[in-house]
Design a protein around this motif. Sequence first.
Motif, PDB file in Angstrom:
ATOM      1  N   LEU A 120       0.826  -1.203   0.000  1.00 18.49           N
ATOM      2  CA  LEU A 120       0.000   0.000   0.000  1.00 18.49           C
ATOM      3  C   LEU A 120       0.861   1.253   0.000  1.00 18.49           C
ATOM      4  O   LEU A 120       0.633   2.179  -0.795  1.00 18.49           O
ATOM      5  CB  LEU A 120      -0.932  -0.008   1.211  1.00 18.49           C
ATOM      6  N   ARG A 170      -2.208  -1.575 -13.177  1.00 18.87           N
ATOM      7  CA  ARG A 170      -2.404  -3.025 -13.104  1.00 18.87           C
ATOM      8  C   ARG A 170      -1.085  -3.775 -13.297  1.00 18.87           C
ATOM      9  O   ARG A 170      -0.724  -4.648 -12.509  1.00 18.87           O
ATOM     10  CB  ARG A 170      -3.434  -3.475 -14.141  1.00 18.87           C
ATOM     11  N   LEU A 211      -5.831  -8.704  -5.818  1.00 14.74           N
ATOM     12  CA  LEU A 211      -5.375  -7.323  -5.959  1.00 14.74           C
ATOM     13  C   LEU A 211      -5.785  -6.760  -7.309  1.00 14.74           C
ATOM     14  O   LEU A 211      -6.293  -5.632  -7.408  1.00 14.74           O
ATOM     15  CB  LEU A 211      -3.853  -7.264  -5.812  1.00 14.74           C
ATOM     16  N   THR A 241      -9.295  -4.488  -6.869  1.00 10.62           N
ATOM     17  CA  THR A 241      -8.890  -3.082  -6.756  1.00 10.62           C
ATOM     18  C   THR A 241      -8.927  -2.377  -8.099  1.00 10.62           C
ATOM     19  O   THR A 241      -9.779  -1.515  -8.350  1.00 10.62           O
ATOM     20  CB  THR A 241      -7.491  -2.972  -6.137  1.00 10.62           C
TER      21      THR A 241
END
Length: 272
Positions: A76, A192, A244, A248
């Motif tokens: 993060l 990505r 992920l 996200t």
Amino acid sequence: MSATFVNVSSAVRRSAWARTAASLLIMLGLWILATTVLGVPAFTLPSPAAVTSAWWEAASGGGLFSDILVSATRLLLGGAAGISTGIVLGVLAGLSGAVRVSLEPLVNAMSGIAGIAWIPLALAWFGTGLAMSTFVIWNGVFFVVFANAALGVSRVQPSLVQSVRTMGGGWWEVLRTVILPGALPDILTGVRVGLSFAWRALIAAELLGAPQGLGQWINRAALNQRSDQILAGCITVAVLGVFLERVTVSLIAKHTVVKWGTITDASGRGGR
């Protein structure tokens, strides 16, 4: 939206899920075949039952989730740093020829170096703390996001910019309503790809020197010669990597560029 289009989109999504499930079942079947019928030694390839048991052992003790939290926190922080700096400098490079000429040669040269290649030097610079993992993740994210942000800005049609300017919009209005929305599909592609690079680099960094994290959990399993735990850790890394990307980045895309009709999702939907 017509009922026919909705039905086609639903069929495409169901087909995609079916193909994914079939692939996973084939892999599981081959795994079971290798460990039961072919008699591959458990040290070389533990059975699915043994790996599941090892995963549950680690999860029930709390250590696995603690390592996952540590790795997620690192990702993060480093990801936020890499994405924010990559977008800002990439947009500037797309808007300004002088900035592009100044930054692109350096970025192109640095992006050719694999992220994990920086780990030994990062360990020498920062030790095994948070700064080391943040740098490694930033390095994995920044260059891809920068390149895609600059590309996205360069693809925005000048006529759209001129239209907003003709209607009295300032540069902030142009940036907010035309340039950033137009560049967002390429930016999301960069995010990505960059996060997938960063995730792999983070696990490698934790394997080599971080005191905690999923990579270090796999390393401890290797030192203890626990093949079942190693494989359980690798599967956990893979599942979290897919999560992920799907939850996200795809969620952001669904509520922005897919909703706006700029791009289509896997089902072929785009726009309202």
